[in-house]
Design a protein around this motif. Structure first.
Motif, PDB file in Angstrom:
ATOM      1  N   VAL A   1       0.786  -1.171   0.086  1.00  0.00           N
ATOM      2  CA  VAL A   1       0.074   0.025   0.041  1.00  0.00           C
ATOM      3  C   VAL A   1       0.891   1.196   0.050  1.00  0.00           C
ATOM      4  O   VAL A   1       1.816   1.397   0.855  1.00  0.00           O
ATOM      5  CB  VAL A   1      -1.091   0.016   1.217  1.00  0.00           C
ATOM      6  N   PHE A   2       0.644   2.138  -0.976  1.00  0.00           N
ATOM      7  CA  PHE A   2       1.137   3.351  -1.088  1.00  0.00           C
ATOM      8  C   PHE A   2       0.537   4.588  -0.275  1.00  0.00           C
ATOM      9  O   PHE A   2      -0.951   4.674  -0.993  1.00  0.00           O
ATOM     10  CB  PHE A   2       1.758   4.000  -2.425  1.00  0.00           C
ATOM     11  N   VAL A   3       0.901   5.308   0.296  1.00  0.00           N
ATOM     12  CA  VAL A   3       0.170   6.298   1.036  1.00  0.00           C
ATOM     13  C   VAL A   3       0.786   7.801   0.438  1.00  0.00           C
ATOM     14  O   VAL A   3       1.802   7.882   0.611  1.00  0.00           O
ATOM     15  CB  VAL A   3       0.018   6.426   2.293  1.00  0.00           C
ATOM     16  N   CYS A   4       0.089   8.232  -0.699  1.00  0.00           N
ATOM     17  CA  CYS A   4       0.635   9.507  -1.343  1.00  0.00           C
ATOM     18  C   CYS A   4      -0.327  10.740  -1.026  1.00  0.00           C
ATOM     19  O   CYS A   4      -1.672  10.377  -0.733  1.00  0.00           O
ATOM     20  CB  CYS A   4       0.566   9.252  -2.661  1.00  0.00           C
ATOM     21  N   ASP A   5       0.220  11.907  -0.806  1.00  0.00           N
ATOM     22  CA  ASP A   5      -0.532  12.924  -0.526  1.00  0.00           C
ATOM     23  C   ASP A   5       0.081  14.293  -1.299  1.00  0.00           C
ATOM     24  O   ASP A   5       1.180  14.212  -1.180  1.00  0.00           O
ATOM     25  CB  ASP A   5      -0.709  13.339   1.003  1.00  0.00           C
ATOM     26  N   GLU A   6      -0.942  15.228  -1.583  1.00  0.00           N
ATOM     27  CA  GLU A   6      -0.529  16.445  -2.241  1.00  0.00           C
ATOM     28  C   GLU A   6      -1.118  17.456  -1.603  1.00  0.00           C
ATOM     29  O   GLU A   6      -2.346  17.464  -1.292  1.00  0.00           O
ATOM     30  CB  GLU A   6      -0.769  16.467  -3.562  1.00  0.00           C
ATOM     31  N   ASP A   7      -0.335  18.533  -0.823  1.00  0.00           N
ATOM     32  CA  ASP A   7      -0.829  19.552  -0.156  1.00  0.00           C
ATOM     33  C   ASP A   7      -0.377  20.850  -0.571  1.00  0.00           C
ATOM     34  O   ASP A   7       0.707  21.113  -1.083  1.00  0.00           O
ATOM     35  CB  ASP A   7      -0.082  19.436   1.318  1.00  0.00           C
ATOM     36  N   GLU A   8      -1.453  21.611  -0.991  1.00  0.00           N
ATOM     37  CA  GLU A   8      -1.021  22.972  -1.532  1.00  0.00           C
ATOM     38  C   GLU A   8      -1.598  24.172  -0.457  1.00  0.00           C
ATOM     39  O   GLU A   8      -2.550  24.049   0.283  1.00  0.00           O
ATOM     40  CB  GLU A   8      -2.017  23.370  -2.623  1.00  0.00           C
ATOM     41  N   ARG A   9      -0.479  25.037  -0.126  1.00  0.00           N
ATOM     42  CA  ARG A   9      -0.714  26.013   0.743  1.00  0.00           C
ATOM     43  C   ARG A   9      -0.519  27.381  -0.008  1.00  0.00           C
ATOM     44  O   ARG A   9       0.385  27.671  -0.623  1.00  0.00           O
ATOM     45  CB  ARG A   9       0.241  25.885   1.856  1.00  0.00           C
ATOM     46  N   VAL A  10      -1.403  28.411   0.528  1.00  0.00           N
ATOM     47  CA  VAL A  10      -1.424  29.749  -0.053  1.00  0.00           C
ATOM     48  C   VAL A  10      -0.249  30.702   0.697  1.00  0.00           C
ATOM     49  O   VAL A  10      -0.393  30.370   1.924  1.00  0.00           O
ATOM     50  CB  VAL A  10      -2.605  30.591  -0.288  1.00  0.00           C
ATOM     51  N   ILE A  11       0.799  31.084   0.227  1.00  0.00           N
ATOM     52  CA  ILE A  11       1.772  31.688   0.789  1.00  0.00           C
ATOM     53  C   ILE A  11       1.490  33.185   1.149  1.00  0.00           C
ATOM     54  O   ILE A  11       1.490  34.008   2.228  1.00  0.00           O
ATOM     55  CB  ILE A  11       3.219  31.471   0.405  1.00  0.00           C
ATOM     56  N   GLY A  12       0.876  33.707  -0.180  1.00  0.00           N
ATOM     57  CA  GLY A  12       0.805  35.325  -0.182  1.00  0.00           C
ATOM     58  C   GLY A  12      -0.147  35.605  -1.256  1.00  0.00           C
ATOM     59  O   GLY A  12      -0.110  34.907  -2.400  1.00  0.00           O
ATOM     60  N   ARG A  13      -0.600  36.669  -1.440  1.00  0.00           N
ATOM     61  CA  ARG A  13      -1.675  37.314  -2.408  1.00  0.00           C
ATOM     62  C   ARG A  13      -0.976  38.746  -2.427  1.00  0.00           C
ATOM     63  O   ARG A  13      -0.792  39.524  -1.741  1.00  0.00           O
ATOM     64  CB  ARG A  13      -3.152  37.465  -1.925  1.00  0.00           C
ATOM     65  N   HIS A  14      -1.074  39.040  -3.999  1.00  0.00           N
ATOM     66  CA  HIS A  14      -0.644  40.411  -4.321  1.00  0.00           C
ATOM     67  C   HIS A  14      -1.424  40.881  -5.190  1.00  0.00           C
ATOM     68  O   HIS A  14      -2.000  40.170  -6.302  1.00  0.00           O
ATOM     69  CB  HIS A  14       0.650  40.257  -4.991  1.00  0.00           C
ATOM     70  N   GLU A  15      -1.822  42.089  -5.365  1.00  0.00           N
ATOM     71  CA  GLU A  15      -2.564  42.804  -6.354  1.00  0.00           C
ATOM     72  C   GLU A  15      -1.785  43.050  -7.501  1.00  0.00           C
ATOM     73  O   GLU A  15      -0.672  43.541  -7.708  1.00  0.00           O
ATOM     74  CB  GLU A  15      -3.178  43.932  -5.756  1.00  0.00           C
ATOM     75  N   ALA A  16      -2.359  42.682  -8.699  1.00  0.00           N
ATOM     76  CA  ALA A  16      -1.725  42.877  -9.962  1.00  0.00           C
ATOM     77  C   ALA A  16      -2.470  43.753 -10.676  1.00  0.00           C
ATOM     78  O   ALA A  16      -3.712  44.229 -10.380  1.00  0.00           O
ATOM     79  CB  ALA A  16      -1.733  41.522 -10.657  1.00  0.00           C
ATOM     80  N   PRO A  17      -1.990  44.459 -11.988  1.00  0.00           N
ATOM     81  CA  PRO A  17      -3.045  45.472 -12.702  1.00  0.00           C
ATOM     82  C   PRO A  17      -4.014  44.902 -13.160  1.00  0.00           C
ATOM     83  O   PRO A  17      -4.114  43.654 -13.707  1.00  0.00           O
ATOM     84  CB  PRO A  17      -1.956  45.906 -13.914  1.00  0.00           C
ATOM     85  N   GLY A  18      -5.044  45.512 -13.228  1.00  0.00           N
ATOM     86  CA  GLY A  18      -6.507  45.328 -13.429  1.00  0.00           C
ATOM     87  C   GLY A  18      -7.221  44.653 -12.394  1.00  0.00           C
ATOM     88  O   GLY A  18      -7.050  44.869 -11.350  1.00  0.00           O
ATOM     89  N   ALA A  19      -8.278  43.607 -12.700  1.00  0.00           N
ATOM     90  CA  ALA A  19      -8.869  42.822 -11.942  1.00  0.00           C
ATOM     91  C   ALA A  19      -8.333  41.317 -11.847  1.00  0.00           C
ATOM     92  O   ALA A  19      -8.928  40.605 -11.970  1.00  0.00           O
ATOM     93  CB  ALA A  19     -10.310  42.812 -12.377  1.00  0.00           C
ATOM     94  N   VAL A  20      -6.915  41.433 -11.444  1.00  0.00           N
ATOM     95  CA  VAL A  20      -6.448  40.335 -11.428  1.00  0.00           C
ATOM     96  C   VAL A  20      -5.430  40.048 -10.021  1.00  0.00           C
ATOM     97  O   VAL A  20      -5.071  41.221  -9.453  1.00  0.00           O
ATOM     98  CB  VAL A  20      -5.077  39.946 -12.591  1.00  0.00           C
ATOM     99  N   GLN A  21      -5.451  38.965  -9.340  1.00  0.00           N
ATOM    100  CA  GLN A  21      -4.778  38.655  -8.270  1.00  0.00           C
ATOM    101  C   GLN A  21      -3.709  37.811  -8.519  1.00  0.00           C
ATOM    102  O   GLN A  21      -3.868  36.740  -9.053  1.00  0.00           O
ATOM    103  CB  GLN A  21      -5.466  38.376  -6.912  1.00  0.00           C
ATOM    104  N   ALA A  22      -2.409  38.134  -8.166  1.00  0.00           N
ATOM    105  CA  ALA A  22      -1.258  37.024  -8.021  1.00  0.00           C
ATOM    106  C   ALA A  22      -1.005  36.409  -6.593  1.00  0.00           C
ATOM    107  O   ALA A  22      -1.128  36.945  -5.772  1.00  0.00           O
ATOM    108  CB  ALA A  22      -0.051  37.693  -8.338  1.00  0.00           C
TER     109      ALA A  22
END
Length: 60
Positions: A4-25
């Motif tokens: 049995v292989f137990v695999c996991d993928e975890d994504e974590r948001v580090i930061g948010r930045h306002e980009a030009p227009g209606a976009v967030q980086a």
């Protein structure tokens, strides 16, 4: 014999930045683990629409 292989993928948001227009980086860190042992780290910058929240694809 049982293997049995137990695999996991975890994504974590580090930061948010306002980009030009209606976009967030958004800076995201991805971590892959096998049996709770970290194997792989990767940081990415994703672009998200501020109005609808959809992920935008940036082509260079």
């Amino acid at each position: 014999m049982c293997l049995v292989f137990v695999c996991d993928e975890d994504e974590r948001v580090i930061g948010r930045h306002e980009a030009p227009g209606a976009v967030q980086a958004v800076d995201v860190e991805t971590q892959w683990r096998l049996c709770f042992v970290p194997l792989y780290f990767k940081s990415k910058r994703r672009h998200i629409c501020s109005i609808c929240g959809r992920r935008l694809v940036v082509r260079y």
